[in-house]
Scaffold this motif. Structure first.
Motif, PDB file in Angstrom:
ATOM      1  N   THR A   2       0.962  -1.246  -0.057  1.00 47.44           N
ATOM      2  CA  THR A   2      -0.127  -0.170   0.055  1.00 47.44           C
ATOM      3  C   THR A   2       1.010   1.276  -0.252  1.00 47.44           C
ATOM      4  OG1 THR A   2      -0.196   0.108   2.309  1.00 47.44           O
ATOM      5  CG2 THR A   2      -1.967  -1.120   1.115  1.00 47.44           C
ATOM      6  N   THR A   3       0.320   2.170  -0.713  1.00 43.34           N
ATOM      7  CA  THR A   3       1.290   3.589  -0.702  1.00 43.34           C
ATOM      8  C   THR A   3       0.522   4.407   0.400  1.00 43.34           C
ATOM      9  OG1 THR A   3       0.530   3.155  -3.148  1.00 43.34           O
ATOM     10  CG2 THR A   3       2.317   4.913  -2.428  1.00 43.34           C
ATOM     11  N   SER A   4       1.191   4.954   1.185  1.00 44.55           N
ATOM     12  CA  SER A   4       0.542   5.867   2.005  1.00 44.55           C
ATOM     13  C   SER A   4       0.415   7.335   1.473  1.00 44.55           C
ATOM     14  CB  SER A   4       1.151   5.952   3.305  1.00 44.55           C
ATOM     15  OG  SER A   4       2.318   6.201   3.380  1.00 44.55           O
ATOM     16  N   ILE A   5      -0.570   7.925   1.595  1.00 43.63           N
ATOM     17  CA  ILE A   5      -0.866   9.272   1.147  1.00 43.63           C
ATOM     18  C   ILE A   5      -0.262  10.482   1.755  1.00 43.63           C
ATOM     19  CG2 ILE A   5      -2.732  10.807   0.321  1.00 43.63           C
ATOM     20  CD1 ILE A   5      -2.234   8.328  -1.318  1.00 43.63           C
ATOM     21  N   ALA A   6       0.517  11.237   1.582  1.00 43.38           N
ATOM     22  CA  ALA A   6       1.034  12.134   2.327  1.00 43.38           C
ATOM     23  C   ALA A   6       0.124  13.418   2.203  1.00 43.38           C
ATOM     24  CB  ALA A   6       2.475  12.785   1.556  1.00 43.38           C
ATOM     25  N   LEU A   7      -0.394  13.847   1.170  1.00 40.63           N
ATOM     26  CA  LEU A   7      -1.212  14.843   1.074  1.00 40.63           C
ATOM     27  C   LEU A   7      -2.704  14.496   0.223  1.00 40.63           C
ATOM     28  CD1 LEU A   7       0.921  17.964   0.008  1.00 40.63           C
ATOM     29  CD2 LEU A   7       0.007  17.627   2.119  1.00 40.63           C
ATOM     30  N   TYR A   8      -3.736  14.827   0.974  1.00 43.56           N
ATOM     31  CA  TYR A   8      -5.031  14.407   0.408  1.00 43.56           C
ATOM     32  C   TYR A   8      -5.943  15.623   0.265  1.00 43.56           C
ATOM     33  CZ  TYR A   8      -9.855  12.588   0.691  1.00 43.56           C
ATOM     34  OH  TYR A   8     -11.081  12.462   0.229  1.00 43.56           O
ATOM     35  N   VAL A   9      -6.310  15.793  -0.876  1.00 45.14           N
ATOM     36  CA  VAL A   9      -6.954  17.127  -1.218  1.00 45.14           C
ATOM     37  C   VAL A   9      -8.387  17.002  -1.700  1.00 45.14           C
ATOM     38  CG1 VAL A   9      -6.855  19.461  -2.457  1.00 45.14           C
ATOM     39  CG2 VAL A   9      -4.825  18.584  -1.346  1.00 45.14           C
ATOM     40  N   ASN A  10      -9.381  17.473  -1.200  1.00 37.81           N
ATOM     41  CA  ASN A  10     -10.686  16.931  -1.541  1.00 37.81           C
ATOM     42  C   ASN A  10     -11.501  18.238  -1.735  1.00 37.81           C
ATOM     43  OD1 ASN A  10     -12.667  15.071  -2.391  1.00 37.81           O
ATOM     44  ND2 ASN A  10     -13.447  15.220  -0.366  1.00 37.81           N
ATOM     45  N   GLY A  11     -12.098  18.360  -3.106  1.00 41.89           N
ATOM     46  CA  GLY A  11     -12.946  19.586  -3.226  1.00 41.89           C
ATOM     47  C   GLY A  11     -12.669  20.728  -3.029  1.00 41.89           C
ATOM     48  N   LEU A  12     -11.394  21.196  -2.798  1.00 39.28           N
ATOM     49  CA  LEU A  12     -10.614  22.379  -2.595  1.00 39.28           C
ATOM     50  C   LEU A  12     -10.997  23.466  -3.217  1.00 39.28           C
ATOM     51  CD1 LEU A  12      -8.834  23.822  -0.693  1.00 39.28           C
ATOM     52  CD2 LEU A  12      -6.935  23.160  -2.431  1.00 39.28           C
ATOM     53  N   SER A  13     -11.661  24.497  -2.806  1.00 43.03           N
ATOM     54  CA  SER A  13     -11.982  25.928  -3.782  1.00 43.03           C
ATOM     55  C   SER A  13     -11.451  27.103  -2.603  1.00 43.03           C
ATOM     56  CB  SER A  13     -13.415  26.061  -3.888  1.00 43.03           C
ATOM     57  OG  SER A  13     -14.116  25.029  -4.639  1.00 43.03           O
ATOM     58  N   ASN A  24     -12.901  23.384  -6.684  1.00 41.86           N
ATOM     59  CA  ASN A  24     -13.050  21.880  -6.573  1.00 41.86           C
ATOM     60  C   ASN A  24     -11.868  21.004  -6.949  1.00 41.86           C
ATOM     61  OD1 ASN A  24     -14.833  20.156  -5.922  1.00 41.86           O
ATOM     62  ND2 ASN A  24     -15.821  19.539  -7.856  1.00 41.86           N
ATOM     63  N   LEU A  25     -10.697  21.391  -6.260  1.00 40.84           N
ATOM     64  CA  LEU A  25      -9.456  20.541  -6.666  1.00 40.84           C
ATOM     65  C   LEU A  25      -9.458  19.280  -5.931  1.00 40.84           C
ATOM     66  CD1 LEU A  25      -7.067  20.894  -8.354  1.00 40.84           C
ATOM     67  CD2 LEU A  25      -5.915  21.914  -6.362  1.00 40.84           C
ATOM     68  N   THR A  26      -9.362  18.207  -6.628  1.00 42.76           N
ATOM     69  CA  THR A  26      -9.138  16.920  -5.610  1.00 42.76           C
ATOM     70  C   THR A  26      -8.002  16.224  -6.182  1.00 42.76           C
ATOM     71  OG1 THR A  26     -11.546  16.653  -5.352  1.00 42.76           O
ATOM     72  CG2 THR A  26     -10.272  14.752  -5.377  1.00 42.76           C
ATOM     73  N   LEU A  27      -7.162  15.857  -5.379  1.00 44.11           N
ATOM     74  CA  LEU A  27      -6.051  15.368  -5.764  1.00 44.11           C
ATOM     75  C   LEU A  27      -5.377  14.493  -4.361  1.00 44.11           C
ATOM     76  CD1 LEU A  27      -3.012  17.092  -5.109  1.00 44.11           C
ATOM     77  CD2 LEU A  27      -3.985  18.323  -7.034  1.00 44.11           C
ATOM     78  N   GLU A  28      -4.449  13.367  -4.640  1.00 46.87           N
ATOM     79  CA  GLU A  28      -3.728  12.951  -3.599  1.00 46.87           C
ATOM     80  C   GLU A  28      -2.078  12.657  -4.222  1.00 46.87           C
ATOM     81  OE1 GLU A  28      -7.060   9.735  -2.077  1.00 46.87           O
ATOM     82  OE2 GLU A  28      -5.261   8.909  -3.195  1.00 46.87           O
ATOM     83  N   ILE A  29      -1.285  12.963  -3.209  1.00 43.15           N
ATOM     84  CA  ILE A  29       0.101  12.822  -3.332  1.00 43.15           C
ATOM     85  C   ILE A  29       0.885  11.884  -2.268  1.00 43.15           C
ATOM     86  CG2 ILE A  29       2.154  14.198  -3.675  1.00 43.15           C
ATOM     87  CD1 ILE A  29       0.593  16.500  -4.424  1.00 43.15           C
ATOM     88  N   GLU A  62     -11.480  19.906   1.761  1.00 41.66           N
ATOM     89  CA  GLU A  62     -10.510  19.066   2.891  1.00 41.66           C
ATOM     90  C   GLU A  62      -9.118  18.972   2.299  1.00 41.66           C
ATOM     91  OE1 GLU A  62     -13.299  15.684   4.452  1.00 41.66           O
ATOM     92  OE2 GLU A  62     -12.599  15.323   2.261  1.00 41.66           O
ATOM     93  N   VAL A  63      -8.111  19.182   3.404  1.00 37.83           N
ATOM     94  CA  VAL A  63      -6.766  19.133   3.037  1.00 37.83           C
ATOM     95  C   VAL A  63      -6.231  18.517   4.358  1.00 37.83           C
ATOM     96  CG1 VAL A  63      -4.805  20.269   2.536  1.00 37.83           C
ATOM     97  CG2 VAL A  63      -6.761  21.319   1.806  1.00 37.83           C
ATOM     98  N   PHE A  64      -5.701  17.086   4.078  1.00 38.85           N
ATOM     99  CA  PHE A  64      -5.199  16.453   5.139  1.00 38.85           C
ATOM    100  C   PHE A  64      -3.712  16.059   4.571  1.00 38.85           C
ATOM    101  CE2 PHE A  64      -9.811  15.705   5.870  1.00 38.85           C
ATOM    102  CZ  PHE A  64      -9.519  15.718   7.202  1.00 38.85           C
ATOM    103  N   LEU A  65      -2.965  16.037   5.926  1.00 39.38           N
ATOM    104  CA  LEU A  65      -1.824  15.281   5.740  1.00 39.38           C
ATOM    105  C   LEU A  65      -2.013  13.983   6.537  1.00 39.38           C
ATOM    106  CD1 LEU A  65       1.518  15.623   5.583  1.00 39.38           C
ATOM    107  CD2 LEU A  65       1.337  16.310   8.241  1.00 39.38           C
ATOM    108  N   ASP A  66      -1.355  12.928   5.874  1.00 38.85           N
ATOM    109  CA  ASP A  66      -1.563  11.550   6.182  1.00 38.85           C
ATOM    110  C   ASP A  66      -2.811  11.238   6.567  1.00 38.85           C
ATOM    111  OD1 ASP A  66       1.242  11.512   6.360  1.00 38.85           O
ATOM    112  OD2 ASP A  66       1.242  11.972   8.733  1.00 38.85           O
ATOM    113  N   LYS A  67      -3.575  11.811   5.678  1.00 39.05           N
ATOM    114  CA  LYS A  67      -5.184  11.337   5.863  1.00 39.05           C
ATOM    115  C   LYS A  67      -5.901  11.407   7.341  1.00 39.05           C
ATOM    116  CE  LYS A  67      -6.494   9.103   1.781  1.00 39.05           C
ATOM    117  NZ  LYS A  67      -7.627   8.051   1.266  1.00 39.05           N
ATOM    118  N   SER A  68      -4.987  12.152   8.103  1.00 38.72           N
ATOM    119  CA  SER A  68      -5.533  12.233   9.605  1.00 38.72           C
ATOM    120  C   SER A  68      -5.309  13.689  10.137  1.00 38.72           C
ATOM    121  CB  SER A  68      -4.909  11.332  10.512  1.00 38.72           C
ATOM    122  OG  SER A  68      -3.548  11.283  10.367  1.00 38.72           O
ATOM    123  N   VAL A  69      -4.383  14.372   9.547  1.00 41.67           N
ATOM    124  CA  VAL A  69      -3.927  15.611  10.150  1.00 41.67           C
ATOM    125  C   VAL A  69      -4.741  16.695   9.204  1.00 41.67           C
ATOM    126  CG1 VAL A  69      -2.229  17.539  10.815  1.00 41.67           C
ATOM    127  CG2 VAL A  69      -1.894  14.828  11.183  1.00 41.67           C
TER     128      VAL A  69
END
Ligand SMILES: Nc1ncnc2c1ncn2[C@@H]1O[C@H](COP(=O)(O)OP(=O)(O)O)[C@@H](O)[C@H]1O
Ligand SMILES: [Mg+2]
Length: 249
Positions: A2-13, A24-29, A62-69
């Motif tokens: 599994t790759t862990s997601i550093a940055l999770y961005v969902n529906g960002l405006s 409405n920017l959505t991406l995962e890094i 939403e903007v999360f670090l490690d999907k949790s912060v």
């Protein structure tokens, strides 16, 4: 695996008084990836970094670090302490101090100038300064005042100051702008060296040759919206990307 997601961005405006800088920017890094964000001037690239680092609050999303912060709930200092380091477009080193002391200040973090004069470095801090100087290729320039460095060397020094904190996410805004070809070449090597399974690197850059050499994946923004995502080769041949961005430059 599994790759862990550093940055999770969902529906960002992000709206600035009615003007939509990001929509409405959505991406995962994921960790281990070097991601390039490209797009014409005004596409929203710097705003994206401003949101990640807490300089700008999103209007929505939403903007999360490690999907949790939840980064939207933290201020800039707290986000930096979470391991997100950012290099702005313009280098901002301490010009009146030697290269080495610039790195020392970064390694001492919150300790400040007073500590530099009064308390000695721990062995681990000394080692870290040496490692950083080697990584950024400025060992021989260590005693020079930072103000006397070339533009490219200042950029590397600033990257070195970020490395002192061993960032898990490294954001670089136009790192090779204004660099000579030789400096750009060395920066390619530096960024490849900085890539690691425990780190995500996000690079905003206009130099497409540079992007094709450092980026694992490219995200294209256009007027604040996601236009495309893929390898540099696939993005380069995407008709929409060619029309709105690459075809113009
Ligand atoms: N603080 C702000 N207030 C108003 N408009 C802004 C602000 N910051 C950026 N913008 C606008 O948002 C758009 C995106 O800017 P920016 O993120 O800097 O683009 P890029 O880095 O891709 O060139 C631009 O049209 C810019 O003028
Ligand atoms: Mg910008």
């Amino acid at each position: 695996m599994t790759t862990s997601i550093a940055l999770y961005v969902n529906g960002l405006s992000v709206n600035f008084g009615g003007f939509a800088a990001l929509t409405n920017l959505t991406l995962e890094i994921p960790y281990g990836q070097t991601r390039a964000i490209i797009g014409a001037n005004g596409a929203g690239k710097t705003t994206f970094m401003d949101v990640i680092t807490g300089k700008t609050r999103p209007t929505k999303g939403e903007v999360f670090l490690d999907k949790s912060v939840d980064l939207t709930a933290l201020d800039e200092a707290a986000i930096a302490r979470k391991g997100i380091g950012r290099k702005f477009q313009k280098p901002s080193v301490f010009e009146a101090l030697p290269v080495e002391q610039n790195v020392e200040l970064a390694v001492r973090k919150g300790q400040g100038f007073a500590a530099m004069l009064t308390s000695s470095l721990k062995t681990s801090q000394r080692r870290r300064i040496e490692e950083v100087l080697v990584t950024i290729g400025l060992v021989e320039e260590r005693r020079r005042l930072a103000g006397t460095l070339s533009h490219g060397q200042k950029q590397w020094l600033e990257i070195g100051m970020l490395l002192a904190a061993e960032p898990r996410v490294l954001l670089l805004d136009e790192p090779v702008a204004g660099m000579s070809d030789e400096e750009t070449e060395r920066t390619v090597g530096l960024i490849k060296q900085l890539a690691s399974p425990d780190r995500a690197i996000v690079v905003v850059e206009h130099d497409m040759d540079f992007v094709s050499r450092v980026a694992d994946l490219v995200t294209v923004l256009h007027e604040g919206q996601l236009l495309g995502e893929g390898s540099m080769d696939s993005v380069r041949t995407d008709p929409r990307v060619i029309q709105v961005y690459l075809g113009r430059s």
